[in-house]
Design an enzyme around this catalytic site. Structure first.
Site, short mmCIF file in Angstrom:
data_model
loop_
_atom_site.label_atom_id
_atom_site.label_comp_id
_atom_site.label_asym_id
_atom_site.label_seq_id
_atom_site.Cartn_x
_atom_site.Cartn_y
_atom_site.Cartn_z
N GLU A 26 0.85 -1.19 0.00
CA GLU A 26 0.00 0.00 0.00
C GLU A 26 0.88 1.23 0.00
O GLU A 26 2.01 1.21 0.51
CB GLU A 26 -0.90 -0.01 1.24
N GLU A 172 -12.57 -2.23 2.74
CA GLU A 172 -13.13 -2.02 4.08
C GLU A 172 -14.26 -0.99 4.09
O GLU A 172 -14.28 -0.08 4.93
CB GLU A 172 -12.02 -1.63 5.06
N TYR A 243 -6.30 -8.63 12.17
CA TYR A 243 -4.97 -8.41 12.71
C TYR A 243 -4.91 -8.94 14.14
O TYR A 243 -5.92 -8.97 14.85
CB TYR A 243 -4.61 -6.91 12.67
N GLU A 291 -6.13 -9.19 3.96
CA GLU A 291 -5.28 -8.48 4.93
C GLU A 291 -5.23 -9.31 6.20
O GLU A 291 -6.26 -9.58 6.81
CB GLU A 291 -5.82 -7.08 5.26
N GLN A 351 1.90 -6.01 5.69
CA GLN A 351 2.18 -5.83 4.27
C GLN A 351 3.49 -6.51 3.94
O GLN A 351 3.92 -7.38 4.70
CB GLN A 351 2.17 -4.35 3.94
#
Length: 501
Positions: A26, A172, A243, A291, A351
């Protein structure tokens, strides 16, 4: 501690899509600028891409790379990144409160992806923009020629289309933090109309619709049901993100979080089945978990820093320094994806470079592998083939995330073309060795090889001065037996065992 595992060639979960080991870049922090792109660096090629980073990415063998975001994409004008660099505008990125010079755009990223041995997974902006801009982007990237956007691509130096197959319909969009945030019904309608237009332009594309940003969202799981009912006939995947955090410094609780991940996947898989039945569809929609990673080491501090800075360019942001404990977590996450590979077909570690990443760089200096580089590389390179349905008997413990969490986390992959059987095993226990008997049914084992990652200090990290502090070594805990194999797993350890058939 004793464990019994049975692997039978007849009991399989699914053939693993190689894109399960995807990645993500990103325009955030130093992921792009001084990450993959740094003109003037001693290792820079003619286009300004760091060759040392390319080599590290190629070694990961990551089949796809998602780009350009992430939160960044929801206010991004893709046209800012084409044409002569001296004419590209400097923009203010609302997602990360930084300045974007647009020196890297679709041409530069596509060239880098080819050098790095990965394919593009592109995202369109459905936050501040919409259908027309998405249609133009796909036409620019995929149409052979003879149209405004494809001819502009040729004018900008790329005659042949890139033929990107995988496209994300925003990012998102359930999140109030997202530029252009929408309700599930608003987003579902826009995503469906955009998908129809993109399929009209290029029927070969695979499309990913946004699911919940995480399973604690107040709109989860109704969001998935509403969006899928609006888009089911037009999309191929629904996107999930998660996450993993350990602010409490409780290793057992931390390593139990993949049980929550498994439940998240199972819930959304059930919603997919529900919508398929409700819409009387013959199509199968799968999950793109595009992600995922450990993210907490710098998260709170950087959230505070962002509020006070004045639009810096490529600042140090979200540069988590991973430790050995995170090796165990990443191993458990990857094992969960392998065991759920019938429904999770795509996944992207978030990432790839500098920003919550397995690879770190110094501007003008060296690059090195973080601790989590190793379990990702081992799974990516050796976790290809057919995921096995293992029967596992091992003691468990109760945690906040779930009850009956097994102390042994294990996944098995049979690669018939290579003639190998690979197990990825994590001992979650901090003080007991796990002595595992693994029965191999309908497999004829010839030889065995053990690779282990272990460190006495859970907080041990890799740095530019000690880049191999935490890294794989040859183990001696695996042996063939009359019934299959035995495996001794030290406390808090990650192991990969490869059996030649």
């Amino acid at each position: 501690m004793k464990a019994r595992v049975t692997a039978n060639a007849a009991y399989a979960v699914a053939d693993i899509d190689k894109r399960l080991y995807g990645s993500f870049l990103e325009h955030l922090g130093r992921a792009v600028y001084t990450g993959i792109y740094e003109p003037g660096h001693p290792q820079a090629d003619a286009e300004g891409m760091r060759k040392d980073v390319i080599e590290l990415v190629r070694a990961l063998d990551t089949p796809i790379c998602r780009y350009p975001g992430g939160n960044f994409v929801s206010a991004y004008n893709w046209e800012d990144g084409i044409g002569p660099k001296e004419n590209r505008p400097r923009r203010l990125d609302l997602a990360w409160r930084t300045a974007e010079p647009n020196l890297v755009g679709i041409h530069e990223f596509a060239d880098w992806a080819e050098k790095a041995g990965t394919e593009m997974m592109l995202a369109v902006n459905l936050g501040s923009r919409g259908l027309d801009e998405a249609r133009a982007f796909v036409e620019y990237v995929n149409h052979p020629g003879g149209s405004y956007w494809s001819d502009l691509r040729a004018k900008n130096g790329r005659a042949q289309p890139w033929n990107c197959r995988l496209w994300c319909l925003g990012n998102e969009m359930d999140g109030p933090w997202q530029v252009g945030h929408k309700s599930a019904s608003e987003y579902g309608h826009l995503a469906n109309e955009t998908a129809k237009a993109l399929r009209g332009l290029d029927p070969t594309v695979e499309l990913v619709v946004c699911g919940s940003s995480h399973s604690n969202m107040p709109t989860y799981p109704q969001w998935e049901a509403t969006v899928l009912e609006a888009t089911y006939e037009q999309v191929d995947y629904i996107s999930l993100h998660m996450y993993f955090e350990n602010y409490e410094k409780n290793t057992a609780e931390y390593l139990a979080l993949p049980a929550k991940l498994d439940r998240y996947i199972g819930t959304v898989a059930g919603i997919i089945d529900y919508v398929k039945a409700k819409t009387r569809s013959k199509r199968d929609v799968k999950i793109s978990f595009d992600e995922w990673n450990v993210w907490y080491h710098q998260r709170k501090q950087d959230a505070e820093r962002m509020r006070g800075w004045d639009w810096p360019e490529a600042p140090r942001l979200l540069e988590d320094i991973y430790n050995f404990e995170d090796v165990l977590q990443v191993g458990c996450i990857l094992n969960t994806f392998i065991r759920r590979s019938d429904v999770v077909r795509i996944a992207c570690i978030a990432q790839l470079v500098n920003v919550i990443a397995p690879i770190m760089t110094d501007p003008g200096g060296s690059s090195w592998r973080q601790t989590i580089y190793w379990p990702f590389m081992l799974a990516s390179r050796h976790g290809r083939g057919t995921a096995l349905q293992l029967a596992v008997e091992v003691p468990t413990y109760d945690a906040a995330a779930a009850d009956k969490v097994p102390w042994l986390d294990i996944a098995g992959v049979h690669d018939s073309s290579a003639g190998t059987l690979t197990f990825f095993a994590i001992n979650r226990h901090g003080s007991e060795t796990i002595e595992a008997e693994i029965a191999l049914e309908r497999f004829a084992a010839k030889s065995i090889e053990h690779t282990i990652i272990r460190h006495d200090d859970l907080e041990a990290c890799n740095t530019k001065d000690a880049p191999d502090n935490v890294s794989p070594v040859k183990g001696n805990g695996a042996a063939l037996s009359s019934k299959g194999m035995t495996l001794n797993l030290p406390p808090h350890s990650y192991s990969m065992v490869r059996v030649t058939l």
